[in-house]
Every structure is written in structure tokens, then in C-alpha cells.
Design a protein around this motif. Structure first.
Motif, PDB file in Angstrom:
ATOM      1  N   HIS A 161       5.221  -6.823   9.146  1.00  0.00           N
ATOM      2  CA  HIS A 161       5.192  -5.926   8.010  1.00  0.00           C
ATOM      3  C   HIS A 161       6.499  -5.152   7.937  1.00  0.00           C
ATOM      4  O   HIS A 161       7.234  -5.051   8.922  1.00  0.00           O
ATOM      5  CB  HIS A 161       4.010  -4.950   8.104  1.00  0.00           C
ATOM      6  CG  HIS A 161       4.191  -3.900   9.169  1.00  0.00           C
ATOM      7  ND1 HIS A 161       3.946  -4.133  10.506  1.00  0.00           N
ATOM      8  CD2 HIS A 161       4.623  -2.608   9.079  1.00  0.00           C
ATOM      9  CE1 HIS A 161       4.206  -3.036  11.200  1.00  0.00           C
ATOM     10  NE2 HIS A 161       4.613  -2.094  10.366  1.00  0.00           N
ATOM     11  N   THR A 208       8.052  -1.327   6.351  1.00  0.00           N
ATOM     12  CA  THR A 208       7.699  -0.037   5.775  1.00  0.00           C
ATOM     13  C   THR A 208       8.913   0.531   5.056  1.00  0.00           C
ATOM     14  O   THR A 208      10.059   0.261   5.432  1.00  0.00           O
ATOM     15  CB  THR A 208       7.221   0.967   6.839  1.00  0.00           C
ATOM     16  OG1 THR A 208       8.254   1.158   7.817  1.00  0.00           O
ATOM     17  CG2 THR A 208       5.969   0.464   7.529  1.00  0.00           C
ATOM     18  N   ARG A 248       3.849   0.476   2.702  1.00  0.00           N
ATOM     19  CA  ARG A 248       3.754  -0.555   3.737  1.00  0.00           C
ATOM     20  C   ARG A 248       3.568  -1.893   3.056  1.00  0.00           C
ATOM     21  O   ARG A 248       2.738  -2.021   2.142  1.00  0.00           O
ATOM     22  CB  ARG A 248       2.587  -0.284   4.676  1.00  0.00           C
ATOM     23  CG  ARG A 248       2.469  -1.266   5.849  1.00  0.00           C
ATOM     24  CD  ARG A 248       1.208  -0.988   6.645  1.00  0.00           C
ATOM     25  NE  ARG A 248       1.160  -1.735   7.891  1.00  0.00           N
ATOM     26  CZ  ARG A 248       0.757  -2.998   8.011  1.00  0.00           C
ATOM     27  NH1 ARG A 248       0.375  -3.678   6.929  1.00  0.00           N
ATOM     28  NH2 ARG A 248       0.731  -3.586   9.201  1.00  0.00           N
ATOM     29  N   ILE A 292      13.884  -0.055   1.982  1.00  0.00           N
ATOM     30  CA  ILE A 292      13.419  -0.454   3.317  1.00  0.00           C
ATOM     31  C   ILE A 292      14.638  -0.547   4.221  1.00  0.00           C
ATOM     32  O   ILE A 292      15.647  -1.153   3.842  1.00  0.00           O
ATOM     33  CB  ILE A 292      12.699  -1.809   3.280  1.00  0.00           C
ATOM     34  CG1 ILE A 292      11.451  -1.752   2.409  1.00  0.00           C
ATOM     35  CG2 ILE A 292      12.356  -2.286   4.700  1.00  0.00           C
ATOM     36  CD1 ILE A 292      10.826  -3.110   2.144  1.00  0.00           C
ATOM     37  N   ARG A 306       8.179  -9.540  13.137  1.00  0.00           N
ATOM     38  CA  ARG A 306       7.821  -8.402  12.288  1.00  0.00           C
ATOM     39  C   ARG A 306       6.840  -8.870  11.227  1.00  0.00           C
ATOM     40  O   ARG A 306       7.202  -9.674  10.357  1.00  0.00           O
ATOM     41  CB  ARG A 306       9.075  -7.816  11.632  1.00  0.00           C
ATOM     42  CG  ARG A 306      10.173  -7.421  12.625  1.00  0.00           C
ATOM     43  CD  ARG A 306       9.746  -6.238  13.491  1.00  0.00           C
ATOM     44  NE  ARG A 306      10.770  -5.907  14.479  1.00  0.00           N
ATOM     45  CZ  ARG A 306      11.797  -5.086  14.261  1.00  0.00           C
ATOM     46  NH1 ARG A 306      11.965  -4.539  13.084  1.00  0.00           N
ATOM     47  NH2 ARG A 306      12.648  -4.824  15.228  1.00  0.00           N
ATOM     48  N   THR A 343       1.582   5.536  -0.072  1.00  0.00           N
ATOM     49  CA  THR A 343       1.122   6.856   0.334  1.00  0.00           C
ATOM     50  C   THR A 343       2.063   7.899  -0.246  1.00  0.00           C
ATOM     51  O   THR A 343       3.280   7.723  -0.213  1.00  0.00           O
ATOM     52  CB  THR A 343       1.103   6.982   1.874  1.00  0.00           C
ATOM     53  OG1 THR A 343       0.278   5.946   2.412  1.00  0.00           O
ATOM     54  CG2 THR A 343       0.561   8.334   2.301  1.00  0.00           C
ATOM     55  N   GLU A 380       0.856  -1.178   0.000  1.00  0.00           N
ATOM     56  CA  GLU A 380       0.000   0.000   0.000  1.00  0.00           C
ATOM     57  C   GLU A 380       0.898   1.236   0.000  1.00  0.00           C
ATOM     58  O   GLU A 380       1.829   1.334   0.795  1.00  0.00           O
ATOM     59  CB  GLU A 380      -0.916   0.018   1.223  1.00  0.00           C
ATOM     60  CG  GLU A 380      -1.891   1.172   1.229  1.00  0.00           C
ATOM     61  CD  GLU A 380      -2.870   1.093   2.388  1.00  0.00           C
ATOM     62  OE1 GLU A 380      -3.633   2.054   2.571  1.00  0.00           O
ATOM     63  OE2 GLU A 380      -2.863   0.076   3.098  1.00  0.00           O
ATOM     64  N   GLY A 396       2.525  -5.559   4.005  1.00  0.00           N
ATOM     65  CA  GLY A 396       2.003  -6.512   4.967  1.00  0.00           C
ATOM     66  C   GLY A 396       2.317  -7.930   4.529  1.00  0.00           C
ATOM     67  O   GLY A 396       2.061  -8.302   3.377  1.00  0.00           O
ATOM     68  N   THR A 409       5.758   6.958   1.001  1.00  0.00           N
ATOM     69  CA  THR A 409       6.066   5.783   1.805  1.00  0.00           C
ATOM     70  C   THR A 409       5.246   4.602   1.298  1.00  0.00           C
ATOM     71  O   THR A 409       4.280   4.766   0.541  1.00  0.00           O
ATOM     72  CB  THR A 409       5.746   6.018   3.290  1.00  0.00           C
ATOM     73  OG1 THR A 409       4.346   6.323   3.424  1.00  0.00           O
ATOM     74  CG2 THR A 409       6.568   7.178   3.847  1.00  0.00           C
ATOM     75  N   ARG A 448      10.328   3.674   1.835  1.00  0.00           N
ATOM     76  CA  ARG A 448      10.118   4.930   1.134  1.00  0.00           C
ATOM     77  C   ARG A 448      10.346   4.731  -0.360  1.00  0.00           C
ATOM     78  O   ARG A 448      11.080   3.826  -0.761  1.00  0.00           O
ATOM     79  CB  ARG A 448      11.051   6.024   1.670  1.00  0.00           C
ATOM     80  CG  ARG A 448      10.712   6.430   3.106  1.00  0.00           C
ATOM     81  CD  ARG A 448      11.394   7.729   3.494  1.00  0.00           C
ATOM     82  NE  ARG A 448      11.078   8.831   2.595  1.00  0.00           N
ATOM     83  CZ  ARG A 448       9.932   9.521   2.609  1.00  0.00           C
ATOM     84  NH1 ARG A 448       8.986   9.209   3.479  1.00  0.00           N
ATOM     85  NH2 ARG A 448       9.744  10.512   1.754  1.00  0.00           N
ATOM     86  N   PRO A 473      10.292  -1.141  11.985  1.00  0.00           N
ATOM     87  CA  PRO A 473      10.473  -0.814  10.575  1.00  0.00           C
ATOM     88  C   PRO A 473      10.508   0.691  10.361  1.00  0.00           C
ATOM     89  O   PRO A 473       9.872   1.447  11.080  1.00  0.00           O
ATOM     90  CB  PRO A 473       9.215  -1.431   9.911  1.00  0.00           C
ATOM     91  CG  PRO A 473       8.640  -2.350  10.926  1.00  0.00           C
ATOM     92  CD  PRO A 473       9.017  -1.818  12.271  1.00  0.00           C
ATOM     93  N   ARG A 474      11.280   1.117   9.328  1.00  0.00           N
ATOM     94  CA  ARG A 474      11.292   2.533   8.917  1.00  0.00           C
ATOM     95  C   ARG A 474      11.153   2.608   7.407  1.00  0.00           C
ATOM     96  O   ARG A 474      11.621   1.749   6.714  1.00  0.00           O
ATOM     97  CB  ARG A 474      12.614   3.191   9.344  1.00  0.00           C
ATOM     98  CG  ARG A 474      12.719   3.409  10.845  1.00  0.00           C
ATOM     99  CD  ARG A 474      13.972   4.194  11.156  1.00  0.00           C
ATOM    100  NE  ARG A 474      14.158   4.306  12.600  1.00  0.00           N
ATOM    101  CZ  ARG A 474      15.230   4.878  13.159  1.00  0.00           C
ATOM    102  NH1 ARG A 474      16.175   5.399  12.428  1.00  0.00           N
ATOM    103  NH2 ARG A 474      15.334   4.949  14.464  1.00  0.00           N
TER     104      ARG A 474
END
Length: 228
Positions: free
Chosen positions: A204, A206, A187, A220, A202, A174, A172, A189, A185, A208, A227-228
Motif C-alpha cells: 500500500h 499512503t 491510503r 505520495i 509494499r 481521512t 480511503e 491499498g 491523508t 496527503r 510509506p508517508r
């Protein structure tokens, strides 16, 4: 550009072409001894990038040979990722006291080849990307999803030693803002049990993303605090 997608503890280096001379270690030369010229040059330049990143971490150059799935085998205490595509080669590395795993990917900012999109996306992802394409039709959302899933795999594999199918991670996206729709960013899952890091599973990742200068870049950085 890759530096824009990772935190400061990650050292990065990149090149747009293969014009800079590179001296490979014998072990590396053996890996590409029978490869075509294009492959040998990409292989060498991305290792040049990795060694520049190692230097920025205060570490010496070392042979970087691929493992069973083509993943680079880093020195002890280092996590990292490499990528190359037409017009871009890059590496991102960090010390494992700060970072658990890294995945980066670069792709040309163009549509996926015919038939690939359906093979790498889930129905809910196709609906999500259709909505995004209505708002920002100039972005290659299918290629962006493909790149992000490549970054997911590169983050996943060093922690598990197992493969991850395209349908086992749901993406997904954004955008950062309406004024700059070319960054954001994502995500991912996981529909399979995720890796356990410092006693926590973990479920998921996340990351950029960025679309600039004819390129799609995703990254990632899985840190020890999440996560970042």
C-alpha cells in the motif's frame, strides 16, 4: 501549497501560470515542437519548477524529457514527480538516498466530467465517498479520488515499469480534523503485488491531500523506511 504535503527532504517549486520566461534544452524543445501553444507553455513552466527544485537539492539543471508513459526521466540519484492543471504547475524532487519514489497531482476543485466517476471508482470507494460527502459536501470527493489515484500511478510506475489500472488501487480518505476538513491523508491499498523496496514488498501507499484556492492537490512520498 505542494510543500505542505511532503516531508522536508523533498524540494518543491510551483507556479500559477506560464508568464515566466523559460529556456528549454534542445532535447526538450524537440519533444513539444509540434504541440499547441498551451501544451508548450505548460511543458516549459513545469520544467522550470523542476529545475528550481533541482537547484534546491544542490544539483545543476539538466534536460528532462519524458519516458514511454510520459513520465519525466530524472538525473541519476533523483526521484521526483511533476504535475500541471489549469492555474497550477508544480514539481517535487528528492535524492534517492532519502526517497524511493514520489507522486504528485493537481486538479481543479470541481466535479469530474460526466461518466468518469464510475470508470475510476470501485463500489466500496463510491460508498466511502458518499459518507464523506454527507459530512463535507463542499469538497469534490470524486476529483480528489481521481487525483490520488494519479499520484498512486506516478509513485508506482518508476518502481515497476508497469501500468496500474484504476481498479487495482482502493482508496480511503481521512480528514485531519473537524476544524479543517480541507486537508487529510489517504491510503491506497494495492490489489496486485506491490513493488519490492529494499527487500520489502509494499502492499500500500499512503499520502496527503489538500483542497485550497480552487485546487485539489495530492502527494505520495515513498521513503526507505516505509510509506508517508
Amino acid at each position: 501549497m505542494i510543500a505542505r504535503l511532503v516531508p522536508g527532504v523533498v524540494a518543491t517549486a510551483w507556479r500559477h501560470d506560464d508568464t515566466e520566461p523559460v529556456s528549454l534544452f534542445p532535447e526538450e524543445t524537440a519533444v513539444v515542437a509540434r504541440a499547441v501553444t498551451k501544451r508548450r507553455r505548460e511543458f516549459a513552466t513545469v520544467r522550470l519548477c523542476a529545475r528550481r527544485a533541482l537547484r534546491d537539492l544542490g544539483l545543476p539543471p539538466t534536460p528532462l524529457t519524458p519516458g514511454p508513459r510520459g513520465e519525466p526521466r530524472w538525473p541519476r540519484g533523483v526521484a521526483g514527480s511533476m504535475t500541471h492543471c489549469a492555474g497550477y504547475r508544480a514539481a517535487a524532487l528528492a535524492r534517492t538516498v532519502d526517497v524511493v519514489s514520489i507522486g504528485i497531482d493537481a486538479e481543479p476543485a470541481e466535479a469530474l466530467p460526466e461518466g468518469v466517476f464510475e470508470g475510476v471508482t470501485l463500489p466500496e470507494e463510491r460508498r466511502h465517498l458518499a459518507t464523506l460527502a454527507d459530512r463535507t459536501p463542499e469538497l469534490p470527493w470524486g476529483r480528489l479520488l481521481f487525483s490520488a489515484k494519479e499520484s498512486v500511478f506516478k509513485t508506482w510506475y518508476p518502481l515497476t515499469g508497469r501500468g496500474l489500472e484504476f481498479e487495482e488501487a482502493t482508496l480511503e480518505f481521512t480528514r485531519d480534523s473537524a476544524t479543517d476538513p480541507h486537508t487529510g491523508t489517504f491510503r491506497a491499498g494495492l490489489s496486485v503485488p506491490g513493488p519490492v523496496v529494499d527487500g520489502t514488498r509494499r502492499d500500500h501507499f499512503t499520502g496527503r491531500w489538500l483542497v485550497r484556492e480552487g485546487l485539489v492537490l495530492t502527494a505520495i512520498v515513498l521513503t526507505r523506511d516505509g510509506p508517508r
